[in-house]
Motif scaffolding. Structure first.
Motif, PDB file in Angstrom:
ATOM      1  N   ARG A  63      14.654  33.039  76.450  1.00  0.00           N
ATOM      2  CA  ARG A  63      15.969  33.273  77.037  1.00  0.00           C
ATOM      3  C   ARG A  63      16.870  32.088  76.700  1.00  0.00           C
ATOM      4  O   ARG A  63      16.453  30.938  76.860  1.00  0.00           O
ATOM      5  CB  ARG A  63      15.884  33.429  78.554  1.00  0.00           C
ATOM      6  CG  ARG A  63      17.228  33.682  79.230  1.00  0.00           C
ATOM      7  CD  ARG A  63      17.032  33.836  80.734  1.00  0.00           C
ATOM      8  NE  ARG A  63      18.263  34.154  81.429  1.00  0.00           N
ATOM      9  CZ  ARG A  63      19.150  33.248  81.842  1.00  0.00           C
ATOM     10  NH1 ARG A  63      18.947  31.968  81.613  1.00  0.00           N
ATOM     11  NH2 ARG A  63      20.237  33.631  82.489  1.00  0.00           N
ATOM     12  N   ASN A  65      19.763  29.757  77.636  1.00  0.00           N
ATOM     13  CA  ASN A  65      20.387  29.410  78.919  1.00  0.00           C
ATOM     14  C   ASN A  65      21.807  28.890  78.760  1.00  0.00           C
ATOM     15  O   ASN A  65      22.394  28.355  79.684  1.00  0.00           O
ATOM     16  CB  ASN A  65      19.526  28.398  79.681  1.00  0.00           C
ATOM     17  CG  ASN A  65      19.390  27.079  78.938  1.00  0.00           C
ATOM     18  OD1 ASN A  65      20.208  26.754  78.063  1.00  0.00           O
ATOM     19  ND2 ASN A  65      18.359  26.329  79.271  1.00  0.00           N
ATOM     20  N   LYS A  70      15.023  28.915  75.646  1.00  0.00           N
ATOM     21  CA  LYS A  70      13.846  28.385  76.331  1.00  0.00           C
ATOM     22  C   LYS A  70      12.767  29.457  76.426  1.00  0.00           C
ATOM     23  O   LYS A  70      13.066  30.644  76.601  1.00  0.00           O
ATOM     24  CB  LYS A  70      14.221  27.963  77.762  1.00  0.00           C
ATOM     25  CG  LYS A  70      15.243  26.854  77.841  1.00  0.00           C
ATOM     26  CD  LYS A  70      14.616  25.497  77.758  1.00  0.00           C
ATOM     27  CE  LYS A  70      13.972  25.114  79.071  1.00  0.00           C
ATOM     28  NZ  LYS A  70      13.510  23.711  79.045  1.00  0.00           N
ATOM     29  N   ASP A 448      23.419  42.926  80.270  1.00  0.00           N
ATOM     30  CA  ASP A 448      22.754  42.730  81.563  1.00  0.00           C
ATOM     31  C   ASP A 448      21.252  42.891  81.419  1.00  0.00           C
ATOM     32  O   ASP A 448      20.480  42.085  81.935  1.00  0.00           O
ATOM     33  CB  ASP A 448      23.268  43.743  82.595  1.00  0.00           C
ATOM     34  CG  ASP A 448      24.564  43.286  83.234  1.00  0.00           C
ATOM     35  OD1 ASP A 448      25.225  42.419  82.653  1.00  0.00           O
ATOM     36  OD2 ASP A 448      24.906  43.803  84.316  1.00  0.00           O
ATOM     37  N   ARG A 458      28.946  45.967  81.222  1.00  0.00           N
ATOM     38  CA  ARG A 458      29.075  46.156  82.668  1.00  0.00           C
ATOM     39  C   ARG A 458      30.010  45.109  83.275  1.00  0.00           C
ATOM     40  O   ARG A 458      30.766  45.406  84.198  1.00  0.00           O
ATOM     41  CB  ARG A 458      27.700  46.086  83.335  1.00  0.00           C
ATOM     42  CG  ARG A 458      26.915  47.379  83.194  1.00  0.00           C
ATOM     43  CD  ARG A 458      25.463  47.207  83.578  1.00  0.00           C
ATOM     44  NE  ARG A 458      25.269  46.727  84.930  1.00  0.00           N
ATOM     45  CZ  ARG A 458      25.188  47.526  86.008  1.00  0.00           C
ATOM     46  NH1 ARG A 458      25.280  48.827  85.873  1.00  0.00           N
ATOM     47  NH2 ARG A 458      24.990  47.019  87.195  1.00  0.00           N
ATOM     48  N   ALA A 603      31.182  37.461  84.149  1.00  0.00           N
ATOM     49  CA  ALA A 603      30.178  37.216  85.195  1.00  0.00           C
ATOM     50  C   ALA A 603      28.922  36.546  84.648  1.00  0.00           C
ATOM     51  O   ALA A 603      27.810  36.822  85.087  1.00  0.00           O
ATOM     52  CB  ALA A 603      29.815  38.518  85.909  1.00  0.00           C
ATOM     53  N   ASP A 604      29.109  35.698  83.672  1.00  0.00           N
ATOM     54  CA  ASP A 604      27.973  34.969  83.092  1.00  0.00           C
ATOM     55  C   ASP A 604      28.500  33.613  82.615  1.00  0.00           C
ATOM     56  O   ASP A 604      29.228  33.543  81.639  1.00  0.00           O
ATOM     57  CB  ASP A 604      27.392  35.766  81.919  1.00  0.00           C
ATOM     58  CG  ASP A 604      26.093  35.148  81.407  1.00  0.00           C
ATOM     59  OD1 ASP A 604      25.859  33.947  81.658  1.00  0.00           O
ATOM     60  OD2 ASP A 604      25.331  35.871  80.741  1.00  0.00           O
ATOM     61  N   PRO A 605      28.154  32.544  83.316  1.00  0.00           N
ATOM     62  CA  PRO A 605      28.760  31.255  83.002  1.00  0.00           C
ATOM     63  C   PRO A 605      28.204  30.602  81.737  1.00  0.00           C
ATOM     64  O   PRO A 605      28.730  29.587  81.278  1.00  0.00           O
ATOM     65  CB  PRO A 605      28.412  30.408  84.232  1.00  0.00           C
ATOM     66  CG  PRO A 605      27.133  31.011  84.735  1.00  0.00           C
ATOM     67  CD  PRO A 605      27.224  32.473  84.443  1.00  0.00           C
ATOM     68  N   ARG A 606      27.154  31.164  81.176  1.00  0.00           N
ATOM     69  CA  ARG A 606      26.547  30.529  80.011  1.00  0.00           C
ATOM     70  C   ARG A 606      27.499  30.546  78.817  1.00  0.00           C
ATOM     71  O   ARG A 606      28.251  31.491  78.619  1.00  0.00           O
ATOM     72  CB  ARG A 606      25.257  31.265  79.608  1.00  0.00           C
ATOM     73  CG  ARG A 606      24.118  31.095  80.563  1.00  0.00           C
ATOM     74  CD  ARG A 606      22.936  31.932  80.165  1.00  0.00           C
ATOM     75  NE  ARG A 606      23.187  33.357  80.315  1.00  0.00           N
ATOM     76  CZ  ARG A 606      22.375  34.312  79.918  1.00  0.00           C
ATOM     77  NH1 ARG A 606      21.253  34.000  79.306  1.00  0.00           N
ATOM     78  NH2 ARG A 606      22.663  35.578  80.121  1.00  0.00           N
TER      79      ARG A 606
END
Lengths: 759, 187
Positions: A63, A65, A70, A448, A458, A603-606
């Motif tokens: 995944r 990050n 990682k 997602d 989404r 909606a994803d701070p990465r």
């Protein structure tokens, strides 16, 4: 993962339809065999896919990050498919044929979402229900609980016949000639597990529509689309279907073509069977991107395809199932719970009025309406599912269907119950107005949970919905009527091609950084069963899509002619002009440090990246029929060993014999695919002629020894087994299976495997 | 009875006083920091549904959610992997894990405060704990023992679900507050 998985088998014993119980037992054994590394991971992957057990993002154990990729340190190193970690959570797809559900099924779905998933049930664009973050070890128990209420996950994914979708208004729509529901049901039952549907290079999606003018069945975008119609013959009205073939979205969308303008009910199953056989035999197997039915039609041309279908149809042996359901075709028509009513005077509640305007549809039966339960992004919680079950019981005889717009429809509501129904739904948080309107945005799972997702479909859909709902009052009706659909990538699971305004996720580099983008797709048509497909006009950074939508709708409102609908507006003004309105949004990215949010997804701070995209399981692994049959044969031998351990000699011997016949059949099918294991005489006779008389099965050292095991076993079929004879026979069966594998390799090398060749 | 898959929900005191989006960012940070003992996998955004998980931190052994089920917002700990030990061991494990996450949230998000005197504990497994009178009685006896003997909770009320379709569980209202920072380490 659940401590109680074994308990469900015991608790539900005798409550499952026999065929489903056996199917789940088989899958459980395959899980066991895979855990012992006795089934190849590629074969197991296709096996689980055909039970709807699907992969999910990050299941390769990696995944990103936002800074680096990682490894997710799972302890268990077993895999459930190539690069797919056993313990990584996955998705369970559950087929809901034509969307029909009972209150009891809704309640079970609620329980499963709570106990095995993340507390959310997701309605898909093909009327399935998906549960996410499910552990594979839990899937047999989950399947048993579904089977106990008549639901199967069989062939929900993989290279198989997928869910038969159907217009959720079939049977109650004022514009349909007749209720097509029983035909959709018959098609579902007939195709499920059908031997002619087990050797596809990719999936095969059927749909049934009640009429041609609406969008509810989306016949034009399916491999097979049946559209109900009637004709008059000798003064009598006759039912039938326009038969469409070769539609599909994906990266290379195709509109379906008419195979036949009018197919009588007696012919819909055999013609579909003939198409399945041709697809299995001649469809592409090696190149997955060309392996859908639409490409076979393209390769042959419609004329040849039509000729081949009807020629194949003519050769089919008669099957009583083609017509026996017709004797009582209207016997199971839905009935209302309440008498018909009149629409009461509504109070001044603006929200109720809006809900009635957008979510209530007249039925063709006077005094009744349907009510659409609009689900944001297709998501519903367990408590809401139970509330929906209660509501369906209170107001109807439990007549509920899912829709291709990711909603539910409650059918047979007496008009006089509309206010009470609204109140009940509102208490459950299920009275969102705007069904099928601009707020009711369809979106696939995207980044997602999907391994192929490029951008957050989404996330974007939620953001657009949030903004549009806030502007409900000020929105012009012409904008309210638009359909917006979002896909996370070009594969079009969000059906972006058939929206007024579609978006699909892509990645672009700006200022040296990856930036999530969406292609803006215009020109699609939702009505007339998805009558035309849109094309991408420009790629816009994801965070600027809300602005892009505002500009498009503003331009539309300013420039349309009288009450011109959006598709016509796009056709008239041209995509180039609309693109001009958006052009500046594609340039001038902010400095990364000044606006890091621009470089992340919704909606994803990465920090956005595409490092998590994996290999899709959508198409499944291409596993040959031979591999499947042999895996099943090996499973049967394994089960025989278990029975032997349990001192059940007779069952052990019989299972071993089944394994032997199945493996012989696997070889025969390389040359003659109509052989069936239900007739061991035929299997053995064909085997003798094709592999024994030709000496293909002969071992270089042992000669005919292993084939002789088969002939002797067949000669003695039905014999009584002792523990000792069963043990010997299991050993012989294993040797025979090895001989079949060796023979297969020799046959392949010699080019003598001609799947589909006729007897 | 053997009870596994214990869920514990610690309720917010009032509304969290912060946009729920903040929890999405924070849970992503927790994954990067490996902030919890369990393997953390991903974050799911369900803010669009009422009455369910709003923001979910998906893990291998357990999930953590900012949860609005039954109209009450709180931090829900959902133990997925089975555990050895007694029922009270498993109750304690779930409560300690939930409490740890809540304390982290209180220290990292301004305006967030969790109740110390009210929490929900339920069994997320209808095979082990069907919602029957016998099963409910067995569960409540186990929970009472846990509250009284392990937590030393003094007086308390338990309220189970009204609907037999719901999972066996209870909301515990304690007359005296728990010290979340000093929960017992063993049962």
């Amino acid at each position: 993962m659940k401590a109680s998985n074994d308990l469900w088998k015991e608790r539900l014993a005798g409550r499952l339809p026999e065929a489903l119980a056996e199917e789940i037992d088989v899958f459980e054994t395959e899980i066991e065999l895979r855990s012992q590394d006795s089934i190849d991971e590629k074969v197991f992957a296709e096996t689980r896919l055909r039970r709807g057990v699907y992969g999910q993002r990050y299941d390769n154990g990696q995944r990103h990050n936002g800074v680096e990729s990682k490894t997710l340190p799972y302890e268990e190193k077993l895999t459930k498919g190539p690069h797919t970690v056993w313990d990584a959570p996955g998705m369970q797809r559950i087929k809901i044929p034509y969307g029909g559900m009972t209150p009891e099924q809704l309640e079970v779905m609620a329980d499963l979402a709570e106990e095995y998933s993340d507390g959310i049930a997701h309605v898909t664009t093909r009327q399935d229900i998906q549960l996410h973050f499910v552990h594979i070890n839990d899937t047999p128990a989950l399947m048993r609980r579904l089977a106990a209420v008549g639901i199967t996950t069989r062939e929900a994914c993989g290279n198989s016949v997928r869910n038969v979708t159907g217009c959720p208004f079939m049977g109650v729509c004022p514009d349909e000639p007749f209720d097509a529901t029983p035909y959709a049901h018959a098609l579902t039952q007939f195709l499920l597990g059908h031997p002619d549907c087990q050797n596809f290079g990719r999936k095969f999606k059927p749909s049934v529509s009640g009429c041609a003018q609406h969008s509810c069945g989306l016949g034009m975008m399916h491999d097979v689309g049946l559209v109900a119609k009637t004709r008059v013959v000798d003064g009598e009205e006759q039912r039938g279907f326009q038969y469409l073939v070769g539609g599909g979205l994906g990266a290379v969308p195709r509109q379906a073509k008419v195979l036949d303008e009018f197919v009588v009910p007696e012919e819909i199953l055999p013609i579909t069977q003939a198409i399945a056989r041709l697809f299995g035999r001649h469809g592409e197997k090696k190149t997955r991107s060309r392996a859908r039915l639409k490409f076979l039609i393209e390769k042959w041309g419609m004329e040849r395809f039509r000729e081949e279908v009807f020629a194949e149809r003519a050769k089919l042996p008669e099957d009583p199932r083609w017509t026996e359901y017709l004797a009582a075709i209207d016997a199971n028509e839905e009935q209302p719970l309440k008498p018909p009513g009149e629409m009461p005077q509504l109070n001044g509640d603006a929200r109720l009025n809006h809900w009635v305007q957008t979510n209530i549809r007249e039925q063709r039966q006077p005094g009744y309406v349907t009510a659409t339960v609009a689900l944001p992004l297709g998501d519903i919680t367990p408590n809401q599912l139970r509330d929906l079950a209660d509501i369906a019981r209170e107001f109807t005889r439990g007549t509920v269907r899912t829709t291709v717009e990711q909603n539910f429809v409650i059918r047979w509501v007496s008009k006089s119950d509309i206010p009470a129904l609204y109140e009940a739904l509102d208490r459950a948080g299920l009275a969102e107005p705007g069904a099928s309107a601009v707020f009711d945005i369809v979106a696939c799972p995207g980044t997602d949970t999907c391994k192929l997702g490029i951008s957050s479909s989404r996330g974007l859909a939620a953001e657009l919905r949030h903004r549009l709902v806030a502007r409900t009052v000020e929105l012009d009706q012409a904008v309210r009527d638009l359909h917006i659909k979002v896909s996370g990538c070009f594969n079009s699971c969000g059906q972006h091609h058939v929206a007024d305004i579609g978006f699909y996720g892509i990645s672009r580099t700006m200022q040296g950084y990856k930036v999530p983008h969406f292609q803006v797709v215009l020109g699609g048509q939702w009505e007339e069963n998805a009558g035309s497909y849109g094309l991408p006009i420009v790629a816009v950074p994801s965070k600027r899509i809300p602005e892009a939508l505002d500009r498009i709708t503003d331009f539309y409102l300013r420039s349309r002619q009288s009450d011109e609908r959006f598709p016509k507006f796009v056709a008239r003004v041209g995509k180039a002009k609309i693109r001009q309105v958006l052009d500046d949004l594609t340039q001038n990215a902010p400095e990364h440090d000044a606006d890091p949010d621009f470089y992340s997804d919704w909606a994803d701070p990465r920090q956005y990246g595409i490092g998590d995209i994996g290999k899709g399981e959508c198409a499944g692994e291409v596993v040959t029929q031979y591999e499947f049959e042999m895996t099943a044969a090996e499973r049967l031998v394994f089960e025989a060993q278990i029975k032997l351990e349990e001192q059940e000699a007779q069952q052990a011997g019989e299972l071993a014999y089944s394994a032997m016949v199945k493996s012989a059949k696997a070889l025969v099918q390389l040359q003659y695919d109509d052989v069936t294991e239900e007739d061991p005489d035929e299997v053995v006779e064909e085997f003798r002629e094709r592999f024994y008389d030709t000496e293909l099965i002969f071992d270089p050292y042992a000669g005919s020894k292993f084939a002789d095991y088969l002939f002797a076993a067949h000669e003695a079929a039905g014999r009584a087994f002792t523990l000792e004879s069963a043990r010997h026979f299991i050993e012989e069966t294993q040797l025979f299976i090895e001989a079949v594998h060796s023979c297969y390799n020799r046959v392949r090398e010699a080019g003598l495997a001609q799947s589909g060749a006729q007897a | 009875m053997t009870l596994q898959h214990v869920n514990v929900k610690l309720f917010f005191e009032g509304e969290p006083g912060v946009d729920l989006r903040r929890f999405i960012d924070l849970f992503h940070e927790w994954i990067v920091r490996e902030a919890l003992d369990e393997l953390l996998i991903d974050v799911a955004d369900y803010r669009h549904v009422p009455d369910g998980p709003a923001v979910l931190l998906v893990g291998h052994e357990a999930d953590y959610a900012i949860d609005r089920t039954n109209g009450e917002i709180g931090l829900l700990y959902n133990r997925k992997a089975p555990l050895e030990g007694s029922n009270t061991d498993r109750f304690l494990q779930a409560l300690r894990a939930a409490a740890r996450a809540c304390l982290m949230l209180e220290s990292e998000v301004e305006g967030v405060r969790f109740s110390r005197s009210r929490f929900e504990l339920l069994i997320n497994d209808r095979a082990l704990a069907p919602n029957t009178p016998e099963s409910r009685a067995g569960f409540e006896a186990e929970l009472t023992t846990f509250l009284r003997d392990v937590l030393g909770a003094g007086e308390f009320d338990l309220k189970g679900p009204d609907d037999a379709r719901r999972r066996v569980g209870a909301v515990a209202e304690l007359k005296s507050a728990l010290d979340l920072e000093r929960l017992p380490e063993t049962a």
